[in-house]
Design an enzyme around this catalytic site. Sequence first.
Site, PDB file in Angstrom:
ATOM      1  N   ASP A  22     108.739  55.441  26.928  1.00  0.00           N
ATOM      2  CA  ASP A  22     107.305  55.643  26.662  1.00  0.00           C
ATOM      3  C   ASP A  22     106.545  54.441  26.094  1.00  0.00           C
ATOM      4  O   ASP A  22     107.052  53.740  25.219  1.00  0.00           O
ATOM      5  CB  ASP A  22     107.108  56.725  25.593  1.00  0.00           C
ATOM      6  CG  ASP A  22     107.911  57.973  25.826  1.00  0.00           C
ATOM      7  OD1 ASP A  22     108.587  58.071  26.848  1.00  0.00           O
ATOM      8  OD2 ASP A  22     107.856  58.854  24.955  1.00  0.00           O
ATOM      9  N   GLU A 195     105.491  66.977  25.226  1.00  0.00           N
ATOM     10  CA  GLU A 195     105.719  65.699  24.557  1.00  0.00           C
ATOM     11  C   GLU A 195     104.462  64.832  24.650  1.00  0.00           C
ATOM     12  O   GLU A 195     103.555  65.113  25.445  1.00  0.00           O
ATOM     13  CB  GLU A 195     106.888  64.945  25.235  1.00  0.00           C
ATOM     14  CG  GLU A 195     108.203  65.710  25.214  1.00  0.00           C
ATOM     15  CD  GLU A 195     109.372  64.949  25.836  1.00  0.00           C
ATOM     16  OE1 GLU A 195     110.440  64.946  25.228  1.00  0.00           O
ATOM     17  OE2 GLU A 195     109.222  64.368  26.925  1.00  0.00           O
TER      18      GLU A 195
HETATM   19  C1  FRU Z   1     109.145  61.301  25.966  1.00  0.00           C
HETATM   20  C2  FRU Z   1     110.112  61.279  24.797  1.00  0.00           C
HETATM   21  C3  FRU Z   1     109.375  61.531  23.508  1.00  0.00           C
HETATM   22  C4  FRU Z   1     110.267  60.904  22.491  1.00  0.00           C
HETATM   23  C5  FRU Z   1     110.793  59.699  23.227  1.00  0.00           C
HETATM   24  C6  FRU Z   1     112.200  59.342  22.864  1.00  0.00           C
HETATM   25  O1  FRU Z   1     109.568  60.589  27.071  1.00  0.00           O
HETATM   26  O2  FRU Z   1     111.133  62.223  25.009  1.00  0.00           O
HETATM   27  O3  FRU Z   1     109.094  62.880  23.272  1.00  0.00           O
HETATM   28  O4  FRU Z   1     109.589  60.552  21.315  1.00  0.00           O
HETATM   29  O5  FRU Z   1     110.708  60.000  24.604  1.00  0.00           O
HETATM   30  O6  FRU Z   1     112.571  58.132  23.435  1.00  0.00           O
END
Ligand code: FRU
Length: 474
Positions: A22, A195
């Site tokens: 992300d 998320e």
């Molecule tokens: C989304 C996610 C978030 C988390 C991160 C962990 O892709 O799962 O919810 O903070 O990636 O790398």
Amino acid sequence: MLYQEKHRPQLHFTPKENWMNDPNGLVYYEEEYHLFYQYNPHGNDHANMNWGHATSTDLYHWEEHGVALAPDELGTIFSGSAVVDKNNTSGLFESDAGGLVAIFTHDGASQQQSIAYSEDKGRTWIKYEGNPVIPNTEIKDFRDPKVSWHEESKQWVMVLACGDHIQFYGSPNLIDWTYLSSFGKEYPSYIGVWECPDLLYLPVENSSKKEWILIVSINADGPNGGSAVYYFTGSFDGKEFHPNETPQDELKWADAGKDFYAAVSWDNTEDTYWVGWMNNWQYAGVVPVSPWRSAMSLARKLSLFEKDGSLLLKQEAITADNSREEVSYKDETVHPGKPESYEISDTAQVDLQVSTASASTKWSVQLVTDQDEAFRLELDYKEDAYTFYRTDGLVDFSADFPKEIKGSLHGMDVQNLKVIIDRSSAEIFLNDGLTVSTNLIYPEGTVTKLEISTVNETLQLDTVTWTKLHSIWK
Ligand code: FRU
């Protein structure tokens, strides 16, 4: 050679090496756009989450700086955001001019929200000694704080993903947070989790209005399987989000392609820009690339467009290449059964303007490599649908890497089409970005040709333009 490996994007940000997911901490500050990101400095898989860091002055050319936030005794560093604390509301800065504050999830025994601040334009960070600022021991999925200043209620507002819903928190100083409200429980629950939310206030085209939209990334159950981003339109009163859509309404996908996820916006900008991670959790860990894994999408400028009383998200790709070379053809006619072909390069932008006089209702655009592999986008107005075929190239590394990706045309004939091709991705924008589909491709060869064909009726194009875009890496 670095950045010259097979499938390495030339127009999209990738870290020199190792795993990235992300985008995090997107903020504009002192003439730099910051892109932090979920990063594993030790390998090419999803582990040891740190925040990596890159900056840009044009949202297109990026300079990588290395690790910004590393794990500590509270856990690894999961996704989050950053703001400019202009008035030093946090009291963390020596000067009244404040500085950058990052708000992120510590992923340890549980997921808790913490902050850190930087006095040197995001290069180094000091974690707040009172972390976590939002402790949690009960909720399993409790993460990805996205914070912005809400002027009407004169407070910082945080949107937080909590499993099957979103929670809103408010704060005067980024340290003391008060729960404001929850949203989403009454909406259909999915097999995965919510998320990376974001709350945006966007201009509505052809009006003086601005409206609120709430972004939610969902993993899994996206329109083509796996992870994807959708949004609600509505209003936000400083406490609660009031959606226009009912739980029975069809979901609005920001990008119905297979590979656009966890998209969030830059804070502290006049216009709103965002970027997404160009991958899908179903196969992110096995995409056939190394020594890096994954690219960001192009940054996109956002607005809203009103159609039949409903608001649609519009996305315009940013490609700030000042030495681009453009080749254009005017008044092109494509006859059924006789594809027109054009030589193009593998880092290119293709733009088609369809004539209002065109009769064609089913046509396609195909990218062909020097090894005769084809990646085809088929448009079918009668079905109100498009299909992107990625049948050729490397496809067998995952059963979840689908060969056909489908989406809706939102009841619109295609007046214009833009495809940005960058070795291992094709980002498709129809009708000025009202319909967007981002998809990875892994050809064995190099894209060298564009082919346009029509099924039954003649296709009339005002212009066919292709633009060679130059590598962003020096
Ligand atoms: C989304 C996610 C978030 C988390 C991160 C962990 O892709 O799962 O919810 O903070 O990636 O790398």
